[in-house]
Design a protein around this motif. Structure first.
Motif, short mmCIF file in Angstrom:
data_model
loop_
_atom_site.label_atom_id
_atom_site.label_comp_id
_atom_site.label_asym_id
_atom_site.label_seq_id
_atom_site.Cartn_x
_atom_site.Cartn_y
_atom_site.Cartn_z
N LEU A 1 30.21 46.16 47.89
CA LEU A 1 31.17 45.41 47.07
C LEU A 1 31.57 46.14 45.80
O LEU A 1 30.73 46.68 45.08
CB LEU A 1 30.57 44.06 46.69
N ARG A 2 32.88 46.10 45.51
CA ARG A 2 33.43 46.51 44.22
C ARG A 2 34.37 45.40 43.79
O ARG A 2 35.24 44.98 44.56
CB ARG A 2 34.20 47.83 44.30
N SER A 3 34.21 44.89 42.57
CA SER A 3 35.08 43.82 42.05
C SER A 3 36.12 44.42 41.12
O SER A 3 35.80 45.28 40.29
CB SER A 3 34.24 42.78 41.30
N VAL A 4 37.35 43.92 41.25
CA VAL A 4 38.48 44.43 40.49
C VAL A 4 39.28 43.25 39.94
O VAL A 4 39.54 42.28 40.66
CB VAL A 4 39.38 45.31 41.40
N ASP A 5 39.67 43.33 38.67
CA ASP A 5 40.49 42.31 38.04
C ASP A 5 41.87 42.28 38.70
O ASP A 5 42.56 43.29 38.73
CB ASP A 5 40.61 42.60 36.54
N ARG B 1 33.89 49.69 52.68
CA ARG B 1 33.94 49.10 51.35
C ARG B 1 34.50 47.69 51.44
O ARG B 1 35.35 47.40 52.28
CB ARG B 1 34.85 49.94 50.44
N VAL B 2 34.05 46.83 50.53
CA VAL B 2 34.59 45.49 50.36
C VAL B 2 35.09 45.41 48.92
O VAL B 2 34.32 45.63 47.98
CB VAL B 2 33.54 44.40 50.64
N LEU B 3 36.37 45.12 48.76
CA LEU B 3 36.98 45.01 47.44
C LEU B 3 37.25 43.54 47.15
O LEU B 3 37.97 42.87 47.90
CB LEU B 3 38.28 45.80 47.39
N GLU B 4 36.67 43.06 46.05
CA GLU B 4 36.90 41.68 45.63
C GLU B 4 37.94 41.70 44.50
O GLU B 4 37.75 42.37 43.49
CB GLU B 4 35.60 41.06 45.11
N ARG C 1 43.68 50.00 39.90
CA ARG C 1 42.28 49.64 39.76
C ARG C 1 41.56 49.64 41.10
O ARG C 1 40.40 50.07 41.21
CB ARG C 1 42.14 48.26 39.08
N LEU C 2 42.22 49.17 42.14
CA LEU C 2 41.62 49.16 43.48
C LEU C 2 41.39 50.58 43.98
O LEU C 2 40.32 50.91 44.52
CB LEU C 2 42.49 48.38 44.47
N LEU C 3 42.38 51.45 43.80
CA LEU C 3 42.25 52.84 44.22
C LEU C 3 41.14 53.54 43.43
O LEU C 3 40.39 54.34 43.98
CB LEU C 3 43.58 53.58 44.09
N ASP C 4 41.03 53.22 42.15
CA ASP C 4 39.94 53.79 41.32
C ASP C 4 38.60 53.34 41.86
O ASP C 4 37.65 54.13 41.90
CB ASP C 4 40.09 53.36 39.86
N ALA C 5 38.49 52.07 42.27
CA ALA C 5 37.22 51.57 42.81
C ALA C 5 36.86 52.29 44.10
O ALA C 5 35.68 52.59 44.34
CB ALA C 5 37.31 50.06 43.07
N LEU C 6 37.86 52.62 44.90
CA LEU C 6 37.59 53.40 46.13
C LEU C 6 37.25 54.85 45.81
O LEU C 6 36.34 55.41 46.40
CB LEU C 6 38.81 53.35 47.07
N ALA C 7 37.97 55.42 44.86
CA ALA C 7 37.73 56.83 44.50
C ALA C 7 36.36 57.04 43.86
O ALA C 7 35.76 58.08 44.01
CB ALA C 7 38.83 57.32 43.56
#
Length: 191
Positions: A166-170, A110-113, A181-187
């Motif tokens: 990619l997942r973008s997070v505020d 995963r790539v988290l922005e 929010r980052l953990l939610d994007a991974l989950a």
């Protein structure tokens, strides 16, 4: 396994979030900036080279950075996963990372922005400079780093989006809220 890259402009909170995610996921946070600053503090040749670029708000050359990351990813604690903070920063580094991982039969998960308003980031970083005494956080250098990010690193967002990684997070708000929010994007991927 968690093989992650954190993207985002300077001051978005990548370093803070990488450390917190590292604790939660049980994989090392690997920060090129921390490695460069450690070398600067020790006065190594790499540190002196890196300092010249960092003080100007520019990226350290790929050849130096790639070799350092390749060596770090080969260490035993990164075998089951890692969080890269500050790498890759260019499309050439994306290709280099792809080759590093393919060589060990691995790939990114995963790539988290982490996104944030540019003016808020200038305020954050100049405030940090006063607290930590960092020479690479003057307002002019911060604005140069933001411009370099837009030119060289922002295109990685498109590259990783096209790959479906990619997942973008505020990134604005309290640190625990951003972490959630980052953990939610991974989950959201695990379900």
């Amino acid at each position: 396994m968690s093989r992650l890259v954190l993207l985002g402009p300077p001051g978005a909170g990548k370093g803070t979030q990488a450390k917190l995610l590292s604790e939660r996921l049980g994989v090392p946070a690997i920060s090129t900036g921390d490695i460069f600053r450690a070398n600067v503090a020790r006065g190594t040749e790499l540190g002196r080279t890196a300092q010249r670029y960092m003080d100007a708000g520019e990226y350290v050359p790929d050849a130096v950075t790639n070799a350092m990351v390749r060596d770090r990813l080969a260490q035993p604690d990164a075998a089951e996963g890692f969080i890269l903070d500050g790498y890759p920063r260019t499309t050439d580094q994306v290709r280099e990372l792809d080759e590093m991982l393919a060589g060990s039969g691995a790939k990114l998960d995963r790539v988290l922005e982490i996104t944030a308003d540019p003016e808020e980031l200038v305020r954050r970083l100049t405030r940090r400079a006063g607290i930590e005494g960092r020479s690479d956080d003057t307002e002019d250098v911060v604005r140069t780093r933001q411009q370099v990010y837009l030119e060289q690193t922002a295109p990685l967002v498109s590259t990783y989006a096209e790959r479906g990684l990619l997942r973008s997070v505020d990134g604005l708000g309290e640190v625990p809220a951003v972490t959630a929010r980052l953990l939610d994007a991974l989950a959201s991927d695990a379900g």
